[in-house]
Design an enzyme around this catalytic site. Structure first.
Site, short mmCIF file in Angstrom:
data_model
loop_
_atom_site.label_atom_id
_atom_site.label_comp_id
_atom_site.label_asym_id
_atom_site.label_seq_id
_atom_site.Cartn_x
_atom_site.Cartn_y
_atom_site.Cartn_z
N ARG A 108 22.05 -76.52 -61.05
CA ARG A 108 21.89 -75.31 -60.25
C ARG A 108 21.38 -75.75 -58.89
NH1 ARG A 108 20.68 -69.66 -60.84
NH2 ARG A 108 19.25 -68.92 -59.22
N HIS A 135 29.22 -68.84 -59.29
CA HIS A 135 28.19 -68.61 -60.32
C HIS A 135 28.89 -68.20 -61.62
CE1 HIS A 135 24.39 -68.06 -62.04
NE2 HIS A 135 23.91 -67.05 -61.34
N GLN A 138 27.10 -66.47 -64.78
CA GLN A 138 26.71 -65.09 -64.54
C GLN A 138 27.88 -64.14 -64.77
OE1 GLN A 138 23.53 -63.63 -63.53
NE2 GLN A 138 24.72 -61.88 -64.25
N ASP A 231 23.90 -57.37 -55.15
CA ASP A 231 23.08 -58.58 -55.19
C ASP A 231 22.16 -58.53 -53.98
OD1 ASP A 231 22.09 -61.08 -55.82
OD2 ASP A 231 23.87 -62.20 -55.22
N CYS A 272 22.58 -59.13 -60.67
CA CYS A 272 22.35 -60.42 -61.32
C CYS A 272 20.88 -60.82 -61.32
CB CYS A 272 23.20 -61.51 -60.67
SG CYS A 272 23.01 -61.62 -58.89
N ARG A 317 23.06 -63.54 -70.37
CA ARG A 317 23.17 -64.88 -69.82
C ARG A 317 23.00 -65.92 -70.94
NH1 ARG A 317 21.94 -66.21 -64.79
NH2 ARG A 317 23.03 -68.13 -65.35
#
Length: 329
Positions: A108, A135, A138, A231, A272, A317
């Site tokens: 990440r 991502h 996600q 987001d 998210c 997740r």
């Protein structure tokens, strides 16, 4: 265990077929059922994975950790102060060392080229936990959550409002194009996605029957929406752009009026996380003091409303990451 994906990395969903994405989602649904039933599923007992974090995280770190433990795998967290990656050692050399000791590697961080380099040289599956461009884990969680709360992905009307060129907008657009959704981005023209990615999305859409719409008209974007997604307005590494983004995106805040604008009493809200919905964190308080805002990309009213399914997303997740690890390691 289906071994179709064994040995594969997951850097972006672009590299996976519709059937492979479907396999990941179906496996995640099953692992979630087993988890809720308390049925052990330690199918990779004795394996080890490395968790490389250049960017901090809550959900990605704990999801990989719990998923690994549930599968019988030992996870080893490696922050950027723990290893030499990018400082005294190249990505290639780090990948070769870790690949000889671990059965899989999560990364990440910032540059997408870093996770690509790890995958090229590690010799074991590498999973993208987030880069500046994509991502993918996600998106899998988002799709699982939408299937649980709305239904079949095919034709589902999903709208992303806000910064239309960040990693979430990119990944949602391409994933939606592959899986046949009616996907819209509502964003200022200056924050529309990269035209090359839009072209790729349209190519996917030709095969899947998806519809891709990019507009700066909020009402046009959200009309008839099954779900509205947003987001943060400023991603990690862009903290010097708050003033500019706030000015650009005020009209794209997800609030009760926007939900009503959809015309759908059952419209869902997704995020998210983390979200600046009440500005009670230390970082948010600074924003409040400097810019006079009490809420940013989503109002507290919407975030805490029955429409909000953000914590189901967060839980998912773990279930989707578990499927990724289980099928690829």
């Amino acid at each position: 265990m289906n071994d179709t994906l064994r040995g594969r990395s997951l850097l972006t969903l672009n590299d996976y077929s519709v059937e492979e994405i479907r396999l990941l989602l179906d496996t995640a649904h099953e692992y979630k059922r087993l988890k809720k039933a308390g049925t052990p599923h330690r199918i990779h007992e004795g394996k080890n994975i490395a968790l490389l974090f250049e960017k901090t995280s809550t959900r990605t770190r704990v999801a990989f950790t719990v998923a690994a433990n549930d599968l019988g795998i030992a996870p080893e967290f490696l922050g950027m102060n723990d290893i030499q990656l990018g400082k005294k050692e190249s990505v290639e050399d780090t990948a070769k060392v870790l690949g000889r000791m671990f059965d899989g590697i999560e990364f990440r961080g910032f540059a997408h080229s870093t996770v690509e380099g790890l995958a090229r040289h590690a010799g074991v599956p590498v999973w993208n936990g987030l880069t500046d461009q994509y991502h993918p884990t996600q998106i899998l969680a988002d799709f699982l959550t939408l299937e649980e709360h709305v239904g079949d992905l095919k034709g589902l009307k999903l709208v992303f409002v806000g910064d239309g060129r960040n990693n979430m907008a990119n990944s949602l657009m391409l994933g939606a194009a592959q899986m046949g959704l009616d996907f819209r981005i509502g964003a200022p023209a200056s924050l529309h996605p990269d035209p090359e990615l839009v072209t790729l999305a349209h190519q996917f859409a030709e095969k899947s029957g998806a519809t891709i719409t990019i507009t700066d008209n909020v009402q046009a974007a959200v009309q008839g929406a099954d779900a509205i997604y947003t987001d943060v307005w400023v991603s990690m590494g862009e903290e010097d752009q708050y003033a500019e983004r706030i000015e650009l995106l005020r009209a794209y805040q997800v609030n009760a009026a926007m939900l009503r604008m959809s015309g759908n009493d059952d419209v869902k809200f997704l995020h998210c996380l983390p979200a600046f919905h009440d500005l009670e964190t230390a970082t948010a308080k600074k924003i409040k003091e400097q810019y006079g805002l009490t809420e940013m990309e989503v109002t507290d009213e919407v975030f805490r409303s029955p429409a909000s399914i953000v914590f189901d997303q967060a839980e998912n997740r773990m279930h989707t990451i578990k499927a990724v690890i289980a099928l690829t390691i």
